[in-house]
Structures are given as C-alpha cells and as structure tokens.
Design a protein around this motif. Structure first.
Motif, mmCIF file in Angstrom:
data_model
loop_
_atom_site.group_PDB
_atom_site.id
_atom_site.type_symbol
_atom_site.label_atom_id
_atom_site.label_comp_id
_atom_site.label_asym_id
_atom_site.label_seq_id
_atom_site.Cartn_x
_atom_site.Cartn_y
_atom_site.Cartn_z
ATOM 1 N N LYS A 13 6.092 9.057 5.676
ATOM 2 C CA LYS A 13 6.376 8.246 6.864
ATOM 3 C C LYS A 13 7.876 7.987 7.022
ATOM 4 O O LYS A 13 8.394 7.942 8.145
ATOM 5 C CB LYS A 13 5.631 6.908 6.767
ATOM 6 N N LEU A 14 8.556 7.821 5.873
ATOM 7 C CA LEU A 14 9.995 7.566 5.901
ATOM 8 C C LEU A 14 10.734 8.711 6.591
ATOM 9 O O LEU A 14 11.693 8.483 7.349
ATOM 10 C CB LEU A 14 10.513 7.388 4.468
ATOM 11 N N PHE A 15 10.280 9.951 6.361
ATOM 12 C CA PHE A 15 10.937 11.110 6.951
ATOM 13 C C PHE A 15 10.215 11.605 8.202
ATOM 14 O O PHE A 15 10.425 12.739 8.636
ATOM 15 C CB PHE A 15 11.020 12.234 5.908
ATOM 16 N N LYS A 16 9.360 10.743 8.761
ATOM 17 C CA LYS A 16 8.666 11.031 10.014
ATOM 18 C C LYS A 16 7.807 12.301 9.915
ATOM 19 O O LYS A 16 7.781 13.137 10.824
ATOM 20 C CB LYS A 16 9.657 11.138 11.172
ATOM 21 N N ILE A 17 7.123 12.441 8.786
ATOM 22 C CA ILE A 17 6.175 13.537 8.584
ATOM 23 C C ILE A 17 4.771 13.001 8.836
ATOM 24 O O ILE A 17 4.416 11.930 8.339
ATOM 25 C CB ILE A 17 6.270 14.094 7.139
ATOM 26 N N ARG A 18 3.993 13.716 9.590
ATOM 27 C CA ARG A 18 2.662 13.247 9.947
ATOM 28 C C ARG A 18 1.699 13.367 8.755
ATOM 29 O O ARG A 18 1.621 14.417 8.108
ATOM 30 C CB ARG A 18 2.108 14.033 11.141
ATOM 31 N N VAL A 19 0.977 12.287 8.480
ATOM 32 C CA VAL A 19 -0.065 12.282 7.440
ATOM 33 C C VAL A 19 -1.410 12.259 8.158
ATOM 34 O O VAL A 19 -1.736 11.294 8.852
ATOM 35 C CB VAL A 19 0.078 11.066 6.501
ATOM 36 N N GLU A 20 -2.177 13.315 8.028
ATOM 37 C CA GLU A 20 -3.437 13.421 8.753
ATOM 38 C C GLU A 20 -4.578 12.648 8.084
ATOM 39 O O GLU A 20 -5.480 12.162 8.767
ATOM 40 C CB GLU A 20 -3.830 14.896 8.879
ATOM 41 N N LYS A 21 -4.538 12.553 6.752
ATOM 42 C CA LYS A 21 -5.627 11.870 6.052
ATOM 43 C C LYS A 21 -5.099 11.209 4.791
ATOM 44 O O LYS A 21 -4.284 11.762 4.072
ATOM 45 C CB LYS A 21 -6.744 12.854 5.695
ATOM 46 N N PRO A 37 -7.242 4.154 12.834
ATOM 47 C CA PRO A 37 -6.753 3.111 13.744
ATOM 48 C C PRO A 37 -6.215 3.704 15.054
ATOM 49 O O PRO A 37 -5.775 4.860 15.097
ATOM 50 C CB PRO A 37 -5.625 2.452 12.940
ATOM 51 N N LYS A 38 -6.258 2.908 16.084
ATOM 52 C CA LYS A 38 -5.695 3.347 17.363
ATOM 53 C C LYS A 38 -4.195 3.572 17.215
ATOM 54 O O LYS A 38 -3.514 2.885 16.471
ATOM 55 C CB LYS A 38 -5.945 2.281 18.427
ATOM 56 N N LYS A 39 -3.704 4.540 17.932
ATOM 57 C CA LYS A 39 -2.289 4.907 17.940
ATOM 58 C C LYS A 39 -1.799 5.325 16.548
ATOM 59 O O LYS A 39 -0.628 5.151 16.214
ATOM 60 C CB LYS A 39 -1.430 3.764 18.474
ATOM 61 N N SER A 40 -2.703 5.844 15.741
ATOM 62 C CA SER A 40 -2.329 6.319 14.414
ATOM 63 C C SER A 40 -2.731 7.781 14.264
ATOM 64 O O SER A 40 -3.759 8.207 14.796
ATOM 65 C CB SER A 40 -3.025 5.495 13.322
ATOM 66 N N LYS A 43 -6.209 9.377 9.357
ATOM 67 C CA LYS A 43 -7.584 8.935 9.103
ATOM 68 C C LYS A 43 -7.659 8.455 7.650
ATOM 69 O O LYS A 43 -7.217 9.141 6.725
ATOM 70 C CB LYS A 43 -8.581 10.077 9.310
ATOM 71 N N TYR A 44 -8.237 7.277 7.435
ATOM 72 C CA TYR A 44 -8.379 6.697 6.104
ATOM 73 C C TYR A 44 -9.810 6.908 5.624
ATOM 74 O O TYR A 44 -10.767 6.586 6.339
ATOM 75 C CB TYR A 44 -8.013 5.215 6.123
ATOM 76 N N VAL A 45 -9.953 7.459 4.429
ATOM 77 C CA VAL A 45 -11.257 7.924 3.959
ATOM 78 C C VAL A 45 -11.540 7.410 2.546
ATOM 79 O O VAL A 45 -10.641 7.363 1.696
ATOM 80 C CB VAL A 45 -11.307 9.468 3.962
ATOM 81 N N LEU A 46 -12.811 7.035 2.327
ATOM 82 C CA LEU A 46 -13.303 6.756 0.971
ATOM 83 C C LEU A 46 -14.263 7.872 0.613
ATOM 84 O O LEU A 46 -15.331 8.011 1.207
ATOM 85 C CB LEU A 46 -14.020 5.405 0.908
ATOM 86 N N GLY A 47 -13.845 8.726 -0.336
ATOM 87 C CA GLY A 47 -14.672 9.861 -0.726
ATOM 88 C C GLY A 47 -15.769 9.470 -1.704
ATOM 89 O O GLY A 47 -15.827 8.335 -2.175
ATOM 90 N N TRP A 48 -16.610 10.434 -2.041
ATOM 91 C CA TRP A 48 -17.733 10.170 -2.945
ATOM 92 C C TRP A 48 -17.526 10.749 -4.344
ATOM 93 O O TRP A 48 -18.243 10.407 -5.277
ATOM 94 C CB TRP A 48 -19.021 10.763 -2.364
ATOM 95 N N LEU A 49 -16.518 11.624 -4.500
ATOM 96 C CA LEU A 49 -16.282 12.274 -5.787
ATOM 97 C C LEU A 49 -15.079 11.614 -6.468
ATOM 98 O O LEU A 49 -13.936 11.846 -6.091
ATOM 99 C CB LEU A 49 -16.012 13.768 -5.571
#
Length: 461
Positions: A13-21, A37-40, A43-49
């Motif tokens: 984020k500091l270098f304005k790189i997009r984080v998709e997940k 979240p809107k305008k983001s 995607k924030y995920v809780l995995g199962w493994l």
C-alpha cells in the motif's frame, strides 16, 4: 502469520501496489468467510486450511499462480511495474515485522515480569557428568563458569541449558569451579550437541543428591519403611549417591523390560495384546521390577531392602529439584530499559536458533522436524502467560528466519531474485519465475508432509 502478511500488505500500500486478496489461512476451492469493503481493491478472506496465509499482489507470480494476469499489459499499480528496490521492500516487509514483533514481545516480557534466574555459581551441588565428559576432565560437582568464547550466567531453564551445551560443544577450553578453585579444561571444539544431550546419561545434568524429599502413602517406598530424609546409597548392589544415578539405573530396567517384550514371538505378543497385558510376561516383569536398595537413614544406620517397583518403575518417593532450593536473582526493568535488554535477549535467542540449524542435516536432527504437533508440544499443560508470550516471540523469530531462506516461493527466494536483478540490471523472465515458484511450492509441500509424518510417528509411538 497475520502480522507477517500485514507487513507485506502495508508495504504494498505504501508504494501504491494493488493487493487483490488478504487471506488468513489458505483457501483452495472455497473459503470460510470473505468480504470486500466498498471502494477497496482488496478482498479479505478466512481460509479453511491452517497452513499460514498470503496476500495476493497484483502483477506478481506467487502462490496463486495467476499466470493469466501476467499476460495482460503492465499496469502502473502492479508489482511488476515498480522499481526493484520497492519490490524488495515489499518482499522483506513480512520478515521485518516478525523480527521486530519478537523483539518487542521480549522487551514487554522483561518489563512486566522482569527476569528471575539462578546464577550458575549458585548451583552449589554442581553438575553430574557422564563418562565421556569425564574423559575431557570434568568431575562430578564441577560448576562450568565459561568457555574460551562465552561466560555462563544461568542454568535453570531450557534455553540456558541449551546455551551451556552449545557453548561447550564448540569450545576449545572450559573453566569450571571445583572445590572453590577455578580449573581450565581443554576441549576439542567440535563436539556434536545432539549427541551430548541424547547420551544416557546426558553429557551433564544438575547433580541432585539422593536424599528423599517425600514418600507417597501406599507406594513401594512406604511399604518397606522408606521415609523423607532417607538417602538411597545403593541400587542392585551398585553404589550410588545421586538422584541422577538412581534415574539411570531405572532406565536400564526399562530397557530390560523392553528387550524381554521384543524377544517374545509374535503369537505370544498378540495373545498379550488381546488379553490387555502387553509387554513381557508377568513373571519376568516382577523379577525385573524387584530391586535391592541400600538406604541410609537419618540416624546413620543403613538397611538393605527388597522393593517391588510399580508397573511404571516408580518408587513412590520424590526428590526436590536442585534449582528450587538454590538462591535466585531477580531483575526488574523499567519501560525504557526493557527495550535494549529485550533486543539483546531476542538477538541471542535468534543466534542460538540459527547455530543449531546445522543439526537439521543430521539423522537425529531430521527426525526433530515437526509441524503443528511439535509446536503445540512446546506450550505448557497449564496456562502460563509469561511462557505463552515467550513461545510466541520465539515462533515469530522462527517464521522470520524460515521465510527469509532463499527458497523459491518463500519471501527469501523472491528477494534473492530481486537482488540479482538489481546487480545484473536484468529482470528474470516470467516463465523462469513461474517454474521457480512451482519448484519451491513442491519442495515446501513435501517438507510439510514430512513434518506432519514426524508428528504422527512421535505422538503415536
């Protein structure tokens, strides 16, 4: 793991790189919870493994193996569009956060609880040394003070014990306190620490006099009249003077029982298993468990007693651990003083961990590789906040080091390729990076499978 991935996330984020997940735990095929979240863009995920976590950064070949995205034109918000030095910071940010967090936790442990320890010179009974140690000049009752490289300060917990063993294994000389005088011994400088610790008995242990502290009612000791304050001075005709020797003789009985059991034919073994009496025959077991003890009483008299140990070879008598009776030192730290002390302690732990990694490439060291079971076994059976935070800091250090290893698919592998790019001014091809990622992931999955297998073997047998 959350903090580790958070380091990558914030640096991107500091270098304005997009984080998709941003994923806590892995989520192949499906996930437990996800939201965006809107305008983001994330995607924030809780995995199962529960094998870690990851951040999916746009324009980067990573665990997601999203090669389709890499075929599209480069966008200014992608990882691959940024200068190599920015990409390097993003790759190392997780490791840096882990390391800083561990040092911070160590500092806060010192601020909240201080440091309580037994100075090694207060171990008045000294130490018990095995035959190999005595060949190098050590004698029972010696107190190691220092080597040619390291001065010892304590010997009262797992870490301090490990530090003493490590230092002696690498030393060319060791100074001990013997009968009030300092004696310097010559050492080879290349002893194997794992061998030193796995010997029966080990290279060195706290010397514990065989004076009985208490007797359990109804136990084997109580039945023959052994009382608190008595001292065991003989075991099956062999003179002993310490609890260490008593424990060694019991371990030899256990080996005899195991040998008797292994000598049985398979049919007899199966019969015993199904009749719920595994092991050697009751007659053989009783003969081995019946021992002759010479016991010195408080009044100076000595009795020779026939004692039948129980099935676990317990006498039913206890000895007070020497470290409980020695005078302790406690140091309190102010909030500011805790930070340099915490950093010094954490760096020392880290150096010891790195130094011991060479044993992973030995047969015994490879057997020690474990996964969740091995990590779980580090935690005490009863809750202890101080111990919990000490282990949390240690695990954070381990994660920092393991992730910085130059293995493709790990942060260290990506960092290595970026350093090479900076030096050569040539960027590795996407095909090469894809193959390196697959190779690294395959290696890590095989290593994880081996670690889980070791856990199963360890806890099942």
């Amino acid at each position: 793991m959350f903090l580790h991935e958070g380091g990558h996330f914030l640096a991107a984020k500091l270098f304005k790189i997009r984080v998709e997940k941003f994923a806590l735990f892995f989520d192949p095929w499906f996930n437990l919870v996800s939201f965006k979240p809107k305008k983001s863009d994330t995607k924030y995920v809780l995995g199962w493994l529960p094998l870690g976590g990851y951040v999916k950064i746009s324009g980067m070949i990573d665990e997601s193996m999203d090669t389709e995205q890499m075929k599209q034109p480069v966008q200014p918000w992608e990882f691959r569009a940024k200068p190599a030095w920015q990409r390097l910071i993003v790759m190392l940010a997780g490791v840096i956060v882990n390391f800083i967090m561990a040092l911070f936790i160590y500092a806060m442990i010192l601020f909240v609880w201080g440091k309580t320890f037994v100075p090694i010179e207060n171990v008045k009974d000294g130490f018990k040394f095995n035959e190999i140690a005595q060949q190098y000049g050590f004698r029972d009752g010696d107190i190691p003070l220092c080597t040619d490289e390291v001065a010892f300060t304590r010997f009262d917990n797992t870490q301090s014990i490990g530090n003493v063993y490590r230092a002696i294994s690498e030393a060319t000389s060791c100074t001990v306190l013997r009968n009030g005088k300092e004696v310097t011994l010559t050492l080879p400088g290349n002893m194997n620490m794992l061998d030193m610790m796995k010997y029966k008995p080990p290279f060195m242990l706290e010397l514990m006099p065989s004076v009985i502290d208490s007797v359990v009612a109804g136990s084997a000791a109580a039945k023959v009249g052994i009382k608190a304050g008595d001292k065991v001075v003989g075991f099956n005709g062999k003179n002993i003077s310490t609890w260490n020797e008593f424990t060694l003789e019991k371990s030899r009985l256990a080996e005899m029982l195991n040998k008797k059991a292994s000598d049985m034919d398979h049919r007899t073994m199966l019969q015993r298993v199904f009749s719920h009496t595994p092991g050697c025959s009751p007659k053989d077991s009783l003969a081995i468990r019946t021992v002759t003890l010479a016991v010195a009483h408080k009044d100076g008299s000595i009795d020779t007693l026939k004692v039948q140990l129980d099935a676990q070879l317990s006498l039913g008598a206890t000895w007070t651990a020497s470290r409980e009776k020695y005078e302790k030192t406690h140091i309190n730290y102010s909030f500011l003083a805790a930070f340099p002390a915490g950093v010094k302690h954490g760096v020392g732990v880290f150096k010891g961990y790195i130094d011991d990694l060479k044993y992973l490439f030995t047969k015994d060291g490879a057997k020690s590789i474990g996964s969740f079971g091995a990590i779980g076994s580090l935690f005490p059976t009863t809750w202890d906040w101080q111990r919990f935070w000490e282990l949390t800091a240690f695990i954070s250090l381990m994660l920092a080091f393991m992730n910085v290893l130059p293995i493709p698919a790990l942060d260290g592998g990506h960092a290595l390729f970026l350093v090479a790019e900076v030096v050569t001014r040539r960027k590795p091809s996407e095909k090469f990076m894809e193959m390196a990622e697959k190779t690294g992931m395959t290696f890590l999955l095989l290593l994880m499978a081996y670690a889980i297998f070791n856990d199963i073997i360890h806890f099942a047998f």
